[in-house]
Design an enzyme around this catalytic site. Structure first.
Site, PDB file in Angstrom:
ATOM      1  N   GLN A   1      52.585   3.430  38.909  1.00  0.00           N
ATOM      2  CA  GLN A   1      51.750   4.617  39.134  1.00  0.00           C
ATOM      3  C   GLN A   1      52.171   5.320  40.420  1.00  0.00           C
ATOM      4  OE1 GLN A   1      47.570   4.879  40.686  1.00  0.00           O
ATOM      5  NE2 GLN A   1      47.097   5.439  38.588  1.00  0.00           N
TER       6      GLN A   1
ATOM      7  N   ALA B   1      44.516  -0.685  44.904  1.00  0.00           N
ATOM      8  CA  ALA B   1      45.171  -0.877  46.200  1.00  0.00           C
ATOM      9  C   ALA B   1      44.725  -2.193  46.829  1.00  0.00           C
ATOM     10  CB  ALA B   1      44.826   0.285  47.129  1.00  0.00           C
TER      11      ALA B   1
ATOM     12  N   GLY C   1      39.309  -2.894  36.176  1.00  0.00           N
ATOM     13  CA  GLY C   1      39.734  -2.965  37.571  1.00  0.00           C
ATOM     14  C   GLY C   1      38.886  -3.940  38.359  1.00  0.00           C
ATOM     15  N   ARG C   2      37.832  -3.418  39.011  1.00  0.00           N
ATOM     16  CA  ARG C   2      37.057  -4.237  39.946  1.00  0.00           C
ATOM     17  C   ARG C   2      36.461  -5.497  39.328  1.00  0.00           C
ATOM     18  NH1 ARG C   2      33.023  -0.087  42.525  1.00  0.00           N
ATOM     19  NH2 ARG C   2      33.082   0.734  40.395  1.00  0.00           N
TER      20      ARG C   2
ATOM     21  N   ASN D   1      37.927   3.544  31.280  1.00  0.00           N
ATOM     22  CA  ASN D   1      37.916   2.778  32.526  1.00  0.00           C
ATOM     23  C   ASN D   1      36.598   3.042  33.272  1.00  0.00           C
ATOM     24  OD1 ASN D   1      39.147   3.388  35.751  1.00  0.00           O
ATOM     25  ND2 ASN D   1      39.070   1.334  34.915  1.00  0.00           N
ATOM     26  N   GLY D   2      36.138   2.022  33.996  1.00  0.00           N
ATOM     27  CA  GLY D   2      34.944   2.177  34.817  1.00  0.00           C
ATOM     28  C   GLY D   2      33.813   1.250  34.410  1.00  0.00           C
TER      29      GLY D   2
ATOM     30  N   PRO E   1      45.280  -0.046  38.259  1.00  0.00           N
ATOM     31  CA  PRO E   1      45.952  -0.126  39.559  1.00  0.00           C
ATOM     32  C   PRO E   1      44.903  -0.130  40.670  1.00  0.00           C
ATOM     33  CG  PRO E   1      46.191   2.075  38.594  1.00  0.00           C
ATOM     34  CD  PRO E   1      45.445   1.254  37.597  1.00  0.00           C
TER      35      PRO E   1
ATOM     36  N   CYS F   1      42.408   9.195  42.160  1.00  0.00           N
ATOM     37  CA  CYS F   1      42.046   8.587  43.441  1.00  0.00           C
ATOM     38  C   CYS F   1      41.117   9.520  44.220  1.00  0.00           C
ATOM     39  CB  CYS F   1      43.297   8.283  44.264  1.00  0.00           C
ATOM     40  SG  CYS F   1      42.888   7.461  45.811  1.00  0.00           S
TER      41      CYS F   1
ATOM     42  N   LYS G   1      46.245   9.088  34.798  1.00  0.00           N
ATOM     43  CA  LYS G   1      44.907   8.517  34.997  1.00  0.00           C
ATOM     44  C   LYS G   1      44.084   9.538  35.761  1.00  0.00           C
ATOM     45  CE  LYS G   1      42.411   4.365  36.187  1.00  0.00           C
ATOM     46  NZ  LYS G   1      41.568   4.373  37.357  1.00  0.00           N
TER      47      LYS G   1
END
Length: 305
Positions: free
Chosen positions: A67, A15, A220-221, A197-198, A13, A98, A138
């Site tokens: 989420q 933003a 993600g990114r 993740n990461g 997820p 977050c 998460k």
């Protein structure tokens, strides 16, 4: 609903990025599980009209997980009861990762990593009232220090079906390198599936799996400007230029469908990412920043890519 034996790929997820059009694109091109952008439980309960648009899902999204974030037990319960009425949602993920001050100042997101008892109560609340098939959490490796095993255990005891771990502490924000080996501490401490993740990309996905010893990967990114990353990980080879162009144009059409005319301006940030590494990218970006017409934009995308 999620076959962890196949090492599935999740879209993280994000933003402003993992909206419905983007999720629909990655769903068409290789991702297994999609998760909505983070939804504030307060916003859902008290300003629901605005927030409901963020809950819409694409036809292909199955399973689709929403989420939520928050720190008030009663508000989270109300948010879960609202989500129960939406048949198209398959699971609820609780954000304990977050790192942004706007969220942590409300004792939400990664602030909950400093109070594992409170975290457990909130996850238990979701589990107790949710009628969805999946409840997940998460989180990061810790707040200032690393204690992913304790956090994972707390989530498991509260009833989580699986957890996703970002390989940094809150203190690190997005600096340094994600620590996949520390994620393996979470994996070793629980019996439920763990998602790593990461900093995961097409080149290091196998290494991330072996170092974290996890059951799945969440990206993600690395997917921004490269939504074909999921195909590359699954097929073990690069996607050609023709398919990249097709994916970019598909994304543009999805933006128009969802946001109407506004989609043209919102899509610019994606085109800035898509054009990285291409010759004359700077002049292309300057040019598309001025385009407000759907046909002109489509034509410019076709010519450039």
């Amino acid at each position: 609903m999620i076959d962890f034996s196949k090492k599935p790929l999740f879209l993280a997820p994000m933003a402003g990025f993992s909206d419905l059009p983007f999720r629909n694109v990655v769903k068409k091109f290789g991702v297994d599980v999609t998760i909505s952008e983070m939804i504030s439980s307060n916003a859902l309960v008290y300003e629901s009209a605005k927030t409901l648009k963020m809950l819409e899902k694409a036809e292909l999204e199955k399973p689709f997980i929403v989420q939520i974030a928050g720190s008030d037990e009663e508000v989270i319960k109300k948010a879960v009861l609202m989500l129960n009425d939406m048949d198209f949602i398959d699971g609820i993920d609780f954000n304990c990762g977050c790192p942004v001050p706007k969220v942590t100042k409300q004792n939400a997101g990664s602030a909950l990593l400093e109070d594992l008892q409170k975290l457990k109560i909130l996850v238990s609340t979701i589990k107790k009232y949710s009628k969805k098939q999946l409840t997940s959490v998460k989180f990061r490796l810790g707040f200032n220090e690393k204690y992913p095993d304790k956090i994972a255990k707390a989530c498991e005891e509260a009833g989580a079906d699986f957890v996703s771990v970002h390989g940094r502490t809150r203190k690190e924000l997005y600096s340094g390198k994600a620590d996949w080996e520390s994620i393996s501490l979470a994996k070793q401490s629980v019996h439920i599936p763990v998602v790593a993740n990461g900093d995961i990309n097409a080149q290091n996905a196998n290494l991330a799996l072996s170092q974290s010893k996890c059951d799945a990967l969440m990206i993600g990114r690395a997917s921004i400007g490269k939504p074909w990353i999921f195909l590359e990980i699954k097929n073990g080879k690069s996607v050609d230029k023709a398919l990249k162009k097709q994916i970019i144009l598909t994304h543009f059409e999805e933006m128009l469908k969802h946001y109407k005319k506004q989609g043209i301006s919102i899509f610019r940030k994606h085109l800035h990412e898509y054009s990285k590494g291409y010759e004359a990218a700077t002049s292309f970006r300057n040019e598309i920043n001025q385009i407000n017409d759907e046909n002109s934009m489509r034509k410019r995308i076709e010519n450039f890519f």
